[in-house]
Design a protein around this motif. Sequence first.
Motif, PDB file in Angstrom:
ATOM      1  N   ASP A   1       0.823  -1.214   0.000  1.00 34.50           N
ATOM      2  CA  ASP A   1       0.000   0.000   0.000  1.00 34.50           C
ATOM      3  C   ASP A   1       0.857   1.263   0.000  1.00 34.50           C
ATOM      4  OD1 ASP A   1      -2.206  -1.577  -0.037  1.00 34.50           O
ATOM      5  OD2 ASP A   1      -2.904  -1.111   1.976  1.00 34.50           O
TER       6      ASP A   1
ATOM      7  N   GLU B   1       1.078   9.665   1.976  1.00 41.90           N
ATOM      8  CA  GLU B   1       0.765   8.553   2.865  1.00 41.90           C
ATOM      9  C   GLU B   1       1.793   8.430   3.994  1.00 41.90           C
ATOM     10  OE1 GLU B   1       3.218   6.544  -0.398  1.00 41.90           O
ATOM     11  OE2 GLU B   1       1.670   8.086  -0.277  1.00 41.90           O
TER      12      GLU B   1
ATOM     13  N   MET C   1      -7.605   1.921   5.464  1.00 42.08           N
ATOM     14  CA  MET C   1      -6.728   1.685   4.318  1.00 42.08           C
ATOM     15  C   MET C   1      -7.520   1.324   3.066  1.00 42.08           C
ATOM     16  SD  MET C   1      -3.886  -0.461   6.474  1.00 42.08           S
ATOM     17  CE  MET C   1      -3.116  -1.240   5.047  1.00 42.08           C
TER      18      MET C   1
ATOM     19  N   GLY D   1      -9.162   4.471   1.711  1.00 37.90           N
ATOM     20  CA  GLY D   1      -8.184   5.374   1.106  1.00 37.90           C
ATOM     21  C   GLY D   1      -7.699   4.895  -0.247  1.00 37.90           C
ATOM     22  N   MET D   2      -7.413   3.595  -0.370  1.00 35.66           N
ATOM     23  CA  MET D   2      -6.941   3.050  -1.647  1.00 35.66           C
ATOM     24  C   MET D   2      -8.032   3.115  -2.709  1.00 35.66           C
ATOM     25  SD  MET D   2      -3.722   2.000  -1.404  1.00 35.66           S
ATOM     26  CE  MET D   2      -3.409   0.628  -2.513  1.00 35.66           C
TER      27      MET D   2
ATOM     28  N   THR E   1      -5.016   6.929   3.613  1.00 36.10           N
ATOM     29  CA  THR E   1      -4.451   5.573   3.576  1.00 36.10           C
ATOM     30  C   THR E   1      -3.301   5.449   4.565  1.00 36.10           C
ATOM     31  OG1 THR E   1      -5.016   5.417   1.220  1.00 36.10           O
ATOM     32  CG2 THR E   1      -3.463   3.794   2.089  1.00 36.10           C
TER      33      THR E   1
END
Length: 446
Positions: A14, A43, A74, A77-78, A97
């Motif tokens: 990530d 990030e 997460m 956010g992704m 994220t």
Amino acid sequence: MFLMILLNALDGFDVLSSAFAAPGITMEWGIPRSELGVVLSAELVGMGFGSIILGGMADRYGRKSTMLLCLAVMTAGMWLAHAATGVSELTAWRFITGLGIGGMLAATNAVTAESSSKASRSIAMALYVIGYPVGGVIGGFAAQGWLLVPDQAPYFLGIGSLGVSFELGSWRSVFLFGAVVTAAMIPLVILLVPETPAYFLARRPEGALDKINRSLKAFAKAPIAEIPTAPSKANKPKVTDILANPRLRPVTLMLAFGYMFHTLTFYYILKFAVQIVADTGFSQPDAASTLTYANIGGAIGGGLFGLFLKKWDIKGPTIGACVLGVIAVAWFGLGHGDLGEWRFAAFLTMFFLNAAIVGYYAAFARGFPAYARATGTGFVLGVGRAGAAGSPIIAGYLFTVLGNENLLTVSLIMCLGAILGAVLVWLVPLRDADADLEALAAQPID
């Protein structure tokens, strides 16, 4: 342990997804390296805040519940990053994220330390840390061999009729893939990860004995008949408690700032390697392969380094890894005309720089008793993330001022971080602090 390594690998992918996507972002939106550096650092800034805020939650509300919250953050956010329409929007979603990743790192670090024996903890931490570059390796192979390769037909990712369709060859597919894989980890954590006995022992909630024994059963350990009498003061760890203690303060600050300086160098390679190689004329998938080899080097170097820690403790091997990492980054900065040379140079940089990261994480695990482990680790990681977040911004600014052709000069300047990190590892009173912590382990910090 396997699941903690897997979660750390997920964090690794990530974090590095923006680096894999960097050439595509630059091409689509036509942004300079200085602006790209801000995107790449977003990030990492979020990770700093997440390590402190969500890392502290792991000590107050439990490791497992914190990990589930972080996975949800997460995933969101992704998912939102893949649909971003501009630099500001993408930067915001990458920051969110990072919040989840930072909290996840603090929680999984604590679980790893509390799920391994004292004799095997250094090896356990080494295996845990190398999960981070392993995630980069898996993500790199997926990016260069699948996600970034153009395909005429939309690809469906899911089970049955549930899933998403997307076109390969776009930087957006990297973030979308990360969102789906992150979401898939949520049921695994719910079903397979127990709360640690050390957490219940430190917090002593109502029915602590029953909760400890249920947790021990999940770890295939025998139940206990009673727990020690609770200390006179409730264990409510705060960062200010750690910093106020004269025996813990030097260790905390030196590890925090040493880690911060080291990550300046570490993330320079991780965040800019793909863009640097792409700008020399290689395709986006070929440039992404450079980061894959960097993470292979990080995984191998981190794994081997665990053996050095078991034999020679922490300080000497960590300092040596920092120095060799500086030499490797300088060689990377000389520039290379062959893709194989770029890959090998990137491999060497992460082989040594990630080995030093293993040394730092081993020190984190030894540096705090159970009741303050996630809080202390979260604080150190939070401060350290300032270096990680600043690395792409500083490097992008240097490229803008000095010119992209001055790769060696920029690389040498960025090497200063690892040099300062080695100095602080040498100065930290780690051995004396460990002796103090043995005595402090059963009582709260005043």
